[in-house]
Design a protein around this motif. Structure first.
Motif, PDB file in Angstrom:
ATOM      1  N   LEU A 217       0.874  -1.179   0.000  1.00  0.00           N
ATOM      2  CA  LEU A 217       0.000   0.000   0.000  1.00  0.00           C
ATOM      3  C   LEU A 217       0.906   1.221   0.000  1.00  0.00           C
ATOM      4  O   LEU A 217       1.904   1.262   0.727  1.00  0.00           O
ATOM      5  CB  LEU A 217      -0.898   0.035   1.238  1.00  0.00           C
ATOM      6  CG  LEU A 217      -1.803  -1.162   1.538  1.00  0.00           C
ATOM      7  CD1 LEU A 217      -1.065  -2.226   2.328  1.00  0.00           C
ATOM      8  CD2 LEU A 217      -3.031  -0.692   2.335  1.00  0.00           C
ATOM      9  N   LEU A 218       0.546   2.224  -0.780  1.00  0.00           N
ATOM     10  CA  LEU A 218       1.393   3.418  -0.851  1.00  0.00           C
ATOM     11  C   LEU A 218       0.578   4.625  -1.273  1.00  0.00           C
ATOM     12  O   LEU A 218      -0.519   4.497  -1.836  1.00  0.00           O
ATOM     13  CB  LEU A 218       2.552   3.185  -1.828  1.00  0.00           C
ATOM     14  CG  LEU A 218       2.198   2.823  -3.279  1.00  0.00           C
ATOM     15  CD1 LEU A 218       2.063   4.070  -4.152  1.00  0.00           C
ATOM     16  CD2 LEU A 218       3.241   1.892  -3.863  1.00  0.00           C
ATOM     17  N   ASN A 219       1.132   5.773  -0.992  1.00  0.00           N
ATOM     18  CA  ASN A 219       0.572   7.028  -1.457  1.00  0.00           C
ATOM     19  C   ASN A 219       1.378   7.498  -2.668  1.00  0.00           C
ATOM     20  O   ASN A 219       2.615   7.560  -2.603  1.00  0.00           O
ATOM     21  CB  ASN A 219       0.618   8.091  -0.361  1.00  0.00           C
ATOM     22  CG  ASN A 219      -0.223   7.694   0.839  1.00  0.00           C
ATOM     23  OD1 ASN A 219      -1.239   7.016   0.695  1.00  0.00           O
ATOM     24  ND2 ASN A 219       0.192   8.109   2.024  1.00  0.00           N
ATOM     25  N   LEU A 243      -6.969  10.213  -2.460  1.00  0.00           N
ATOM     26  CA  LEU A 243      -6.758  10.643  -1.083  1.00  0.00           C
ATOM     27  C   LEU A 243      -7.477  11.970  -0.839  1.00  0.00           C
ATOM     28  O   LEU A 243      -7.832  12.682  -1.778  1.00  0.00           O
ATOM     29  CB  LEU A 243      -5.258  10.804  -0.812  1.00  0.00           C
ATOM     30  CG  LEU A 243      -4.416   9.527  -0.749  1.00  0.00           C
ATOM     31  CD1 LEU A 243      -2.964   9.889  -0.484  1.00  0.00           C
ATOM     32  CD2 LEU A 243      -4.922   8.567   0.314  1.00  0.00           C
ATOM     33  N   TRP A 248      -3.067  13.472  -4.896  1.00  0.00           N
ATOM     34  CA  TRP A 248      -2.490  12.225  -4.411  1.00  0.00           C
ATOM     35  C   TRP A 248      -3.530  11.099  -4.451  1.00  0.00           C
ATOM     36  O   TRP A 248      -4.725  11.333  -4.319  1.00  0.00           O
ATOM     37  CB  TRP A 248      -1.979  12.372  -2.974  1.00  0.00           C
ATOM     38  CG  TRP A 248      -0.715  13.159  -2.887  1.00  0.00           C
ATOM     39  CD1 TRP A 248      -0.593  14.517  -2.884  1.00  0.00           C
ATOM     40  CD2 TRP A 248       0.600  12.620  -2.802  1.00  0.00           C
ATOM     41  NE1 TRP A 248       0.726  14.880  -2.805  1.00  0.00           N
ATOM     42  CE2 TRP A 248       1.495  13.730  -2.745  1.00  0.00           C
ATOM     43  CE3 TRP A 248       1.142  11.349  -2.770  1.00  0.00           C
ATOM     44  CZ2 TRP A 248       2.873  13.582  -2.651  1.00  0.00           C
ATOM     45  CZ3 TRP A 248       2.517  11.190  -2.672  1.00  0.00           C
ATOM     46  CH2 TRP A 248       3.378  12.293  -2.624  1.00  0.00           C
ATOM     47  N   SER A 249      -3.036   9.866  -4.634  1.00  0.00           N
ATOM     48  CA  SER A 249      -3.902   8.682  -4.638  1.00  0.00           C
ATOM     49  C   SER A 249      -3.268   7.580  -3.783  1.00  0.00           C
ATOM     50  O   SER A 249      -2.043   7.525  -3.608  1.00  0.00           O
ATOM     51  CB  SER A 249      -4.095   8.153  -6.068  1.00  0.00           C
ATOM     52  OG  SER A 249      -4.775   9.100  -6.863  1.00  0.00           O
ATOM     53  N   SER A 250      -4.123   6.732  -3.265  1.00  0.00           N
ATOM     54  CA  SER A 250      -3.670   5.541  -2.554  1.00  0.00           C
ATOM     55  C   SER A 250      -3.683   4.371  -3.520  1.00  0.00           C
ATOM     56  O   SER A 250      -4.678   4.138  -4.210  1.00  0.00           O
ATOM     57  CB  SER A 250      -4.596   5.251  -1.362  1.00  0.00           C
ATOM     58  OG  SER A 250      -4.239   4.036  -0.743  1.00  0.00           O
ATOM     59  N   HIS A 252      -3.029   0.211  -3.981  1.00  0.00           N
ATOM     60  CA  HIS A 252      -2.924  -1.086  -3.319  1.00  0.00           C
ATOM     61  C   HIS A 252      -2.617  -2.140  -4.385  1.00  0.00           C
ATOM     62  O   HIS A 252      -3.277  -2.180  -5.431  1.00  0.00           O
ATOM     63  CB  HIS A 252      -4.239  -1.465  -2.636  1.00  0.00           C
ATOM     64  CG  HIS A 252      -4.692  -0.491  -1.594  1.00  0.00           C
ATOM     65  ND1 HIS A 252      -5.333  -0.891  -0.450  1.00  0.00           N
ATOM     66  CD2 HIS A 252      -4.601   0.864  -1.501  1.00  0.00           C
ATOM     67  CE1 HIS A 252      -5.632   0.167   0.290  1.00  0.00           C
ATOM     68  NE2 HIS A 252      -5.194   1.247  -0.342  1.00  0.00           N
ATOM     69  N   ALA A 272       6.715   7.890  -4.602  1.00  0.00           N
ATOM     70  CA  ALA A 272       5.780   7.204  -3.712  1.00  0.00           C
ATOM     71  C   ALA A 272       6.186   7.435  -2.259  1.00  0.00           C
ATOM     72  O   ALA A 272       7.368   7.481  -1.922  1.00  0.00           O
ATOM     73  CB  ALA A 272       5.755   5.714  -4.019  1.00  0.00           C
ATOM     74  N   GLY A 274       4.872   6.776   2.156  1.00  0.00           N
ATOM     75  CA  GLY A 274       4.049   5.976   3.073  1.00  0.00           C
ATOM     76  C   GLY A 274       3.866   4.552   2.603  1.00  0.00           C
ATOM     77  O   GLY A 274       2.768   3.994   2.668  1.00  0.00           O
TER      78      GLY A 274
END
Length: 285
Positions: A217-219, A243, A248-250, A252, A272, A274
């Motif tokens: 999982l990342l931002n 997000l 920004w988007s998350s 997975h 990227a 987090g």
């Protein structure tokens, strides 16, 4: 009720890993001390605890329907037995080793030599394939001692880390066979038992796929989103969610654990943040 009879090694690490695998695929077995047979409480399976070298014959005769066994044993004693899945544990190799002080440049140096082994069929097939004429001295037990007591000039045995060879002043020279635990099937298995075995195979593949993968999982900054998605194919494609912070988007996805660090380095280079990496218990495709 139809029940699948599956054999595992009576004792040792292969038994421990086999029982763990059965537990991981949801099969609960209460095997008391020194039991030779145990029945699962929640699945139509009976487990037989047998000597490793006897399992191929039990498979041939149809006494058991399937077995978790080292492929090296199948090659040596069960040439008519097929396996339907590699299991990823108990990895080893069957190798030729010689004393450290022996001059060895190629297989031809084994011509006219005595080779001690517990795997005569495997060794004879290998020597014949490579046109090497050597004598086989069959030993059941500590093969590594044979050169030290003058019984043979070389050995063929299982090698995992090479520690035992080192202790006996031996050097590994040729790998005859690479082996690991496999799920083998009896040639006489009936259709109802085969249906049960197929369910077990499906569960095993889900566990093994999970073990070889990581959930990430990342931002991601939206201006790098396309490049990041191309790095993370996942099972079909990554999940992308916006997000609260604009731009920004998350993301997975699933990645192969063997590519883990290379992919992480590339993700960081693309901005990227987090990045969270989680183990996967099972993965059903």
């Amino acid at each position: 009720m139809n029940t699948l009879k599956i054999a595992v090694q009576k004792s040792g690490r292969l038994k421990d890993d086999s029982m763990k695998l059965l537990k991981d695929i949801g099969i609960s077995i209460d095997n008391g001390k020194d039991q030779l047979k145990a029945t699962a409480t929640n699945f139509p399976v009976e487990v037989f605890y047998l000597r490793n070298g006897d399992i191929p014959q039990y498979l041939k005769d149809g006494v058991v329907d399937a077995a978790i066994i080292g492929n090296n044993v199948l090659v040596e004693k069960g040439n008519s037995i097929e396996y339907i899945s590699k299991l990823g544990f108990s990895k080893c190799r069957v190798s030729i080793a010689v004393p450290k002080n022996m001059e060895y440049k190629s297989l031809e140096d084994l011509n006219g030599k005595q080779i001690a082994t517990s795997y005569p069929n495997t060794v004879n097939a290998f020597l014949e394939k490579n046109n090497i004429r050597a004598s086989i001295h069959v030993i059941n037990g500590s093969v590594e001692i044979a050169p030290n007591i003058g019984l043979a000039e070389a050995i063929v045995d299982i090698v995992s880390t090479g520690g035992t060879l080192f202790k006996n002043n031996l050097v590994e020279k040729e790998v005859i066979l690479k082996s690991e635990a496999v799920l083998a099937v009896s040639p006489t298995i009936s259709a109802p038992q085969k249906a049960i075995l197929d369910k077990i195979k499906f569960r095993i593949e889900a566990v093994l796929k999970g073990q070889s993968s990581k959930y990430v999982l990342l931002n991601a900054p939206n201006d790098s989103l396309e490049a990041i998605i191309n790095l993370l194919p996942g099972m079909k494609s990554p999940t992308v969610l916006p997000l609260a912070e604009s731009g920004w988007s998350s993301v997975h996805s699933v990645i192969d654990k063997n590519q883990f660090w290379d992919i992480i380095d590339d993700l960081k280079a693309l901005g990227a943040q987090g990045i969270l990496i989680c183990p996967i218990e099972k993965m059903v495709l």
